[in-house]
Design a protein around this motif. Structure first.
Motif, PDB file in Angstrom:
ATOM      1  N   ARG A 179       0.998  -1.220   0.077  1.00  0.00           N
ATOM      2  CA  ARG A 179      -0.102  -0.302  -0.493  1.00  0.00           C
ATOM      3  C   ARG A 179       0.714   1.225  -0.170  1.00  0.00           C
ATOM      4  N   ILE A 180       0.224   2.297  -0.325  1.00  0.00           N
ATOM      5  CA  ILE A 180       1.154   3.473  -0.370  1.00  0.00           C
ATOM      6  C   ILE A 180       0.159   4.496   1.159  1.00  0.00           C
ATOM      7  N   ASP A 181       0.834   5.120   1.313  1.00  0.00           N
ATOM      8  CA  ASP A 181       0.678   5.958   2.556  1.00  0.00           C
ATOM      9  C   ASP A 181       1.122   7.087   2.717  1.00  0.00           C
ATOM     10  N   THR A 182      -0.217   7.720   2.680  1.00  0.00           N
ATOM     11  CA  THR A 182      -0.208   9.141   1.809  1.00  0.00           C
ATOM     12  C   THR A 182      -0.457  10.600   3.183  1.00  0.00           C
ATOM     13  N   ALA A 183      -0.954   9.254   4.314  1.00  0.00           N
ATOM     14  CA  ALA A 183      -1.716  10.199   5.895  1.00  0.00           C
ATOM     15  C   ALA A 183      -0.935  11.203   5.632  1.00  0.00           C
ATOM     16  N   ASP A 184      -1.414  12.279   6.420  1.00  0.00           N
ATOM     17  CA  ASP A 184      -0.841  13.519   6.758  1.00  0.00           C
ATOM     18  C   ASP A 184       0.388  12.763   8.030  1.00  0.00           C
ATOM     19  N   ASP A 185       1.695  13.964   7.677  1.00  0.00           N
ATOM     20  CA  ASP A 185       2.111  13.833   9.709  1.00  0.00           C
ATOM     21  C   ASP A 185       2.740  15.187  10.140  1.00  0.00           C
ATOM     22  N   ALA A 186       3.913  15.463  10.890  1.00  0.00           N
ATOM     23  CA  ALA A 186       4.208  16.378  11.592  1.00  0.00           C
ATOM     24  C   ALA A 186       5.072  17.675  10.626  1.00  0.00           C
ATOM     25  N   ILE A 187       4.989  16.797   9.403  1.00  0.00           N
ATOM     26  CA  ILE A 187       5.985  17.806   8.468  1.00  0.00           C
ATOM     27  C   ILE A 187       5.572  17.405   6.902  1.00  0.00           C
ATOM     28  N   GLY A 188       4.326  17.064   6.668  1.00  0.00           N
ATOM     29  CA  GLY A 188       3.638  17.528   6.052  1.00  0.00           C
ATOM     30  C   GLY A 188       2.681  16.072   5.892  1.00  0.00           C
ATOM     31  N   LYS A 189       3.017  15.936   3.872  1.00  0.00           N
ATOM     32  CA  LYS A 189       1.684  14.425   3.710  1.00  0.00           C
ATOM     33  C   LYS A 189       3.211  13.591   2.458  1.00  0.00           C
ATOM     34  N   PRO A 190       3.814  12.534   3.260  1.00  0.00           N
ATOM     35  CA  PRO A 190       4.470  11.723   3.015  1.00  0.00           C
ATOM     36  C   PRO A 190       3.504  11.164   1.782  1.00  0.00           C
ATOM     37  N   PHE A 191       4.633  10.438   1.354  1.00  0.00           N
ATOM     38  CA  PHE A 191       4.343   9.463  -0.069  1.00  0.00           C
ATOM     39  C   PHE A 191       4.899   7.955   0.915  1.00  0.00           C
ATOM     40  N   THR A 192       4.938   7.023   1.877  1.00  0.00           N
ATOM     41  CA  THR A 192       5.480   6.452   1.966  1.00  0.00           C
ATOM     42  C   THR A 192       4.556   4.930   1.608  1.00  0.00           C
ATOM     43  N   VAL A 193       6.300   3.902   0.796  1.00  0.00           N
ATOM     44  CA  VAL A 193       6.046   2.727   0.150  1.00  0.00           C
ATOM     45  C   VAL A 193       5.549   1.336   1.325  1.00  0.00           C
ATOM     46  N   VAL A 194       4.421   0.527   1.982  1.00  0.00           N
ATOM     47  CA  VAL A 194       4.344  -0.468   2.906  1.00  0.00           C
ATOM     48  C   VAL A 194       3.768  -2.015   2.054  1.00  0.00           C
ATOM     49  N   VAL A 195       5.255  -2.560   2.143  1.00  0.00           N
ATOM     50  CA  VAL A 195       5.249  -4.010   2.212  1.00  0.00           C
ATOM     51  C   VAL A 195       5.027  -4.393   3.560  1.00  0.00           C
ATOM     52  N   ASN A 196       4.102  -5.535   3.377  1.00  0.00           N
ATOM     53  CA  ASN A 196       3.677  -6.731   4.144  1.00  0.00           C
ATOM     54  C   ASN A 196       4.256  -5.712   5.573  1.00  0.00           C
ATOM     55  N   SER A 197       3.201  -4.265   5.802  1.00  0.00           N
ATOM     56  CA  SER A 197       2.972  -4.242   7.159  1.00  0.00           C
ATOM     57  C   SER A 197       4.464  -3.408   7.367  1.00  0.00           C
ATOM     58  N   THR A 198       5.869  -3.477   6.726  1.00  0.00           N
ATOM     59  CA  THR A 198       7.438  -2.797   6.657  1.00  0.00           C
ATOM     60  C   THR A 198       7.699  -2.001   5.767  1.00  0.00           C
ATOM     61  N   VAL A 199       7.800  -0.409   6.258  1.00  0.00           N
ATOM     62  CA  VAL A 199       7.941   0.572   5.821  1.00  0.00           C
ATOM     63  C   VAL A 199       9.455   0.525   4.850  1.00  0.00           C
ATOM     64  N   ILE A 200       8.848   0.739   3.295  1.00  0.00           N
ATOM     65  CA  ILE A 200      10.189   0.573   2.239  1.00  0.00           C
ATOM     66  C   ILE A 200      11.252   1.317   1.813  1.00  0.00           C
ATOM     67  N   ASP A 201      11.938   2.133   2.086  1.00  0.00           N
ATOM     68  CA  ASP A 201      12.973   2.888   1.102  1.00  0.00           C
ATOM     69  C   ASP A 201      12.764   2.317   0.086  1.00  0.00           C
ATOM     70  N   VAL A 202      12.123   3.276  -0.757  1.00  0.00           N
ATOM     71  CA  VAL A 202      12.659   3.297  -2.019  1.00  0.00           C
ATOM     72  C   VAL A 202      13.842   3.679  -2.539  1.00  0.00           C
ATOM     73  N   ARG A 203      14.023   5.214  -1.958  1.00  0.00           N
ATOM     74  CA  ARG A 203      14.999   5.817  -2.527  1.00  0.00           C
ATOM     75  C   ARG A 203      15.550   6.318  -3.887  1.00  0.00           C
ATOM     76  N   GLY A 204      14.335   7.042  -4.362  1.00  0.00           N
ATOM     77  CA  GLY A 204      13.802   7.693  -5.605  1.00  0.00           C
ATOM     78  C   GLY A 204      14.347   6.935  -6.661  1.00  0.00           C
ATOM     79  N   VAL A 205      13.726   5.426  -5.748  1.00  0.00           N
ATOM     80  CA  VAL A 205      13.930   4.776  -7.700  1.00  0.00           C
ATOM     81  C   VAL A 205      12.374   3.674  -8.218  1.00  0.00           C
ATOM     82  N   ASN A 206      12.485   4.070  -9.027  1.00  0.00           N
ATOM     83  CA  ASN A 206      11.480   2.929  -8.998  1.00  0.00           C
ATOM     84  C   ASN A 206      11.677   1.568  -9.368  1.00  0.00           C
TER      85      ASN A 206
END
Length: 83
Positions: free
Chosen positions: A56-83
């Motif tokens: 899933r993609i998490d775009t819920a507002d946080d303290a900084i703004g609106k992130p674009f977080t990739v979550v796989v198997n309930s774990t946040v995945i660092d995509v490092r700016g690449v597809n």
């Protein structure tokens, strides 16, 4: 679903999850799907390899703004700016 679609839910117990590169294994399974008549006559059959994961993609507002977080198997995945 549309008039010409059918949705089927399949539960697969005790499956090992597929993980992105660098996060774990990528187990894949042979899956066979059959189209049958109500009498059990097989009309068509397809077999393919597939992996199982949740994503899933998490775009819920946080303290900084609106992130674009990739979550796989309930774990946040660092995509490092690449597809």
């Amino acid at each position: 679903p549309k008039d010409d679609e059918t949705v089927v839910t399949v539960r697969v117990p005790e499956v090992r999850r597929w993980w992105p590169r660098g996060y774990g294994e990528q187990p894949r399974y042979d899956v066979t799907v059959e189209l049958q008549t109500v009498d059990g006559e097989v009309l068509d059959r397809r077999t393919a390899k597939t992996g199982f994961r949740s994503a899933r993609i998490d775009t819920a507002d946080d303290a900084i703004g609106k992130p674009f977080t990739v979550v796989v198997n309930s774990t946040v995945i660092d995509v490092r700016g690449v597809n």
